[in-house]
Design a protein around this motif. Structure first.
Motif, PDB file in Angstrom:
ATOM      1  N   ALA B 220      26.124  -1.349   4.500  1.00 35.11           N
ATOM      2  CA  ALA B 220      25.930  -1.094   5.935  1.00 35.11           C
ATOM      3  C   ALA B 220      27.170  -0.446   6.562  1.00 35.11           C
ATOM      4  CB  ALA B 220      25.585  -2.405   6.642  1.00 35.11           C
ATOM      5  N   GLU B 221      28.325  -0.893   6.126  1.00 39.62           N
ATOM      6  CA  GLU B 221      29.567  -0.341   6.702  1.00 39.62           C
ATOM      7  C   GLU B 221      29.697   1.153   6.379  1.00 39.62           C
ATOM      8  OE1 GLU B 221      32.897  -2.529   5.358  1.00 39.62           O
ATOM      9  OE2 GLU B 221      32.476  -4.260   6.623  1.00 39.62           O
ATOM     10  N   SER B 222      29.399   1.476   5.115  1.00 38.44           N
ATOM     11  CA  SER B 222      29.524   2.889   4.705  1.00 38.44           C
ATOM     12  C   SER B 222      28.518   3.752   5.451  1.00 38.44           C
ATOM     13  CB  SER B 222      29.298   3.013   3.211  1.00 38.44           C
ATOM     14  OG  SER B 222      30.174   2.168   2.528  1.00 38.44           O
ATOM     15  N   ILE B 223      27.290   3.240   5.552  1.00 40.17           N
ATOM     16  CA  ILE B 223      26.261   4.011   6.260  1.00 40.17           C
ATOM     17  C   ILE B 223      26.660   4.180   7.733  1.00 40.17           C
ATOM     18  CG2 ILE B 223      23.838   3.988   7.000  1.00 40.17           C
ATOM     19  CD1 ILE B 223      23.281   2.410   4.360  1.00 40.17           C
ATOM     20  N   GLY B 224      27.173   3.112   8.296  1.00 41.70           N
ATOM     21  CA  GLY B 224      27.648   3.192   9.687  1.00 41.70           C
ATOM     22  C   GLY B 224      28.800   4.180   9.831  1.00 41.70           C
ATOM     23  N   ALA B 228      29.094   7.259  12.327  1.00 43.17           N
ATOM     24  CA  ALA B 228      30.227   7.337  13.282  1.00 43.17           C
ATOM     25  C   ALA B 228      30.984   8.654  13.116  1.00 43.17           C
ATOM     26  CB  ALA B 228      31.152   6.154  13.047  1.00 43.17           C
ATOM     27  N   THR B 229      31.151   9.056  11.854  1.00 41.06           N
ATOM     28  CA  THR B 229      31.857  10.321  11.615  1.00 41.06           C
ATOM     29  C   THR B 229      31.094  11.489  12.223  1.00 41.06           C
ATOM     30  OG1 THR B 229      32.644   9.383   9.544  1.00 41.06           O
ATOM     31  CG2 THR B 229      32.857  11.763   9.812  1.00 41.06           C
ATOM     32  N   LEU B 230      29.798  11.500  12.012  1.00 34.43           N
ATOM     33  CA  LEU B 230      29.001  12.615  12.539  1.00 34.43           C
ATOM     34  C   LEU B 230      29.000  12.602  14.072  1.00 34.43           C
ATOM     35  CD1 LEU B 230      26.022  12.548  10.031  1.00 34.43           C
ATOM     36  CD2 LEU B 230      27.851  14.214  10.169  1.00 34.43           C
ATOM     37  N   TYR B 231      28.923  11.402  14.639  1.00 35.09           N
ATOM     38  CA  TYR B 231      28.979  11.312  16.102  1.00 35.09           C
ATOM     39  C   TYR B 231      30.333  11.794  16.617  1.00 35.09           C
ATOM     40  CZ  TYR B 231      28.659   9.415  20.790  1.00 35.09           C
ATOM     41  OH  TYR B 231      28.646   9.287  22.155  1.00 35.09           O
ATOM     42  N   GLY B 232      31.376  11.408  15.908  1.00 30.73           N
ATOM     43  CA  GLY B 232      32.724  11.880  16.273  1.00 30.73           C
ATOM     44  C   GLY B 232      32.813  13.392  16.203  1.00 30.73           C
ATOM     45  N   LEU B 233      32.186  13.971  15.182  1.00 28.26           N
ATOM     46  CA  LEU B 233      32.185  15.439  15.058  1.00 28.26           C
ATOM     47  C   LEU B 233      31.502  16.084  16.255  1.00 28.26           C
ATOM     48  CD1 LEU B 233      31.387  16.198  11.291  1.00 28.26           C
ATOM     49  CD2 LEU B 233      33.433  16.832  12.559  1.00 28.26           C
TER      50      LEU B 233
END
Lengths: 98, 255
Positions: B220-224, B228-233
């Motif tokens: 779950a952490e990795s998927i999250g 999060a990375t894509l949202y940050g992008l």
């Protein structure tokens, strides 16, 4: 900034054009024209052709700063001055604050 | 190329006197005729006159030389008539070379003018059809303040600068084209959400398929982190490109 300075200070009866911008700013044509293109795209400046066209030489393309460009330029100048002031202001020493 | 520009170009091909003749009150056609007539008179009359005078002088000199020489020298030398012909011809050739050398600076000026014009036209061609006005704008730039500035190294530098400008225009166009799909994603909330959710959901599905529900819980952490990375992008891209998505529509209250 140099280009916008010249455009801001150009009188309406003697508008700025490419060669004059190069002469006043000291930048080459490889710098000035792309800058003018970007400013035109951003809507900061507008262009118009010399009218009436002269008979003995190609007509010139004049540039003029728009009201939007003037506002944005003022804002950008103010922001730059603030950044510079913050950079030059000495940081408060620990223990000196009351 | 229109007649006006041809007249302007013809005027610039000449030297200062040609330009001075282009007076205010003369019509465009007359100006063109005056300038071209001057060019013709300078180009095509100086050379034959000089060559003819050179020929006359050389014939005179060869005659003098032959008279100064003792008659035995001439009579004893076979083929001395070759000298009688060769001396004037060689001197005429020498005059031809000298006259052409005198005209060399003029030729060089004309060639340089053409080269600079060609560079500017090449630059306008590279800049593309969207910027058709650049051809005339750069011609006016090269004409200088007076409209008839002479050829100089500065002009050549300016023409090279036009080439640089044209290449930069093209790079800018290519960058704009490359940013178009990115801007579309950043501007649209739906596309931004899809950009974040689709890879995240795909990663979740992949883990679920291979490792089951427990694997999803474990990863779950990795998927999250992917989400999060894509949202940050997306957020960084909006800040970088100065793009603001439209405000979300309020849910319409149903009565």
């Amino acid at each position: 900034m140099d280009v916008l300075d010249v455009l801001t200070n150009s009188p309406p009866d003697n508008p700025a054009w490419g060669l004059r911008l190069c002469q006043v700013t000291g930048h080459g044509t490889g710098t000035i024209y792309p800058v003018l293109d970007r400013l035109l795209k951003a809507g900061w400046i507008k262009d118009y052709w010399e009218d009436p066209p002269p008979a003995d030489r190609p007509r010139r393309r004049f540039y003029e700063i728009t009201s939007t460009g003037r506002e944005q330029y003022t804002v950008a100048l103010r922001a730059r001055d603030e950044r510079r002031a913050a950079w030059l202001r000495p940081s408060p020493q620990p223990g000196t604050a009351s | 190329m229109n007649a006006k520009f041809q007249a302007h170009r013809a005027a610039r091909l000449g030297v200062g006197e040609d330009v001075k003749l282009v007076t205010e009150g003369v019509s465009l056609q007359a100006k063109q005729h005056i300038t071209i007539a001057n060019l013709r008179s300078k180009r095509f009359t100086i050379r034959p006159v000089a060559q003819l005078s050179g020929l006359i002088v050389s014939v005179g000199i060869s005659t003098l030389i032959q008279r100064m020489l003792p008659p035995t020298f001439i009579s004893t030398r076979p083929y001395s008539w070759v000298g009688v012909i060769a001396v004037p011809i060689s001197m005429s050739l020498a005059m031809f070379v000298i006259v052409n050398f005198l005209n060399y600076t003029r030729w060089r000026a004309v060639a340089a003018e053409h080269s600079i014009q060609s560079l500017a036209e090449l630059a306008a061609f590279i800049a593309g059809r969207r910027r058709l006005g650049l051809r005339q704008e750069w011609a006016a730039h090269l004409a200088g303040d007076s409209g008839h500035d002479p050829v100089s190294w500065e002009k050549l530098k300016q023409a090279v600068g036009f080439l640089v400008s044209a290449v930069r225009y093209r790079c800018s166009d290519a960058a704009d084209a490359a940013w178009t799909p990115v801007d579309a994603i950043l501007k649209s909330r739906i596309l931004s959400n899809l950009f974040v959710l689709l890879p995240t959901a795909a990663a979740g599905c992949l883990v679920l398929r291979h490792e089951g529900t427990l694997g999803v819980v474990t990863a779950a952490e990795s998927i999250g982190a992917i989400g999060a990375t894509l949202y940050g992008l997306i957020r960084t891209g909006r800040w970088w490109r100065n793009v603001k998505p439209p405000e979300p529509k309020a849910w319409s209250a149903k009565e």
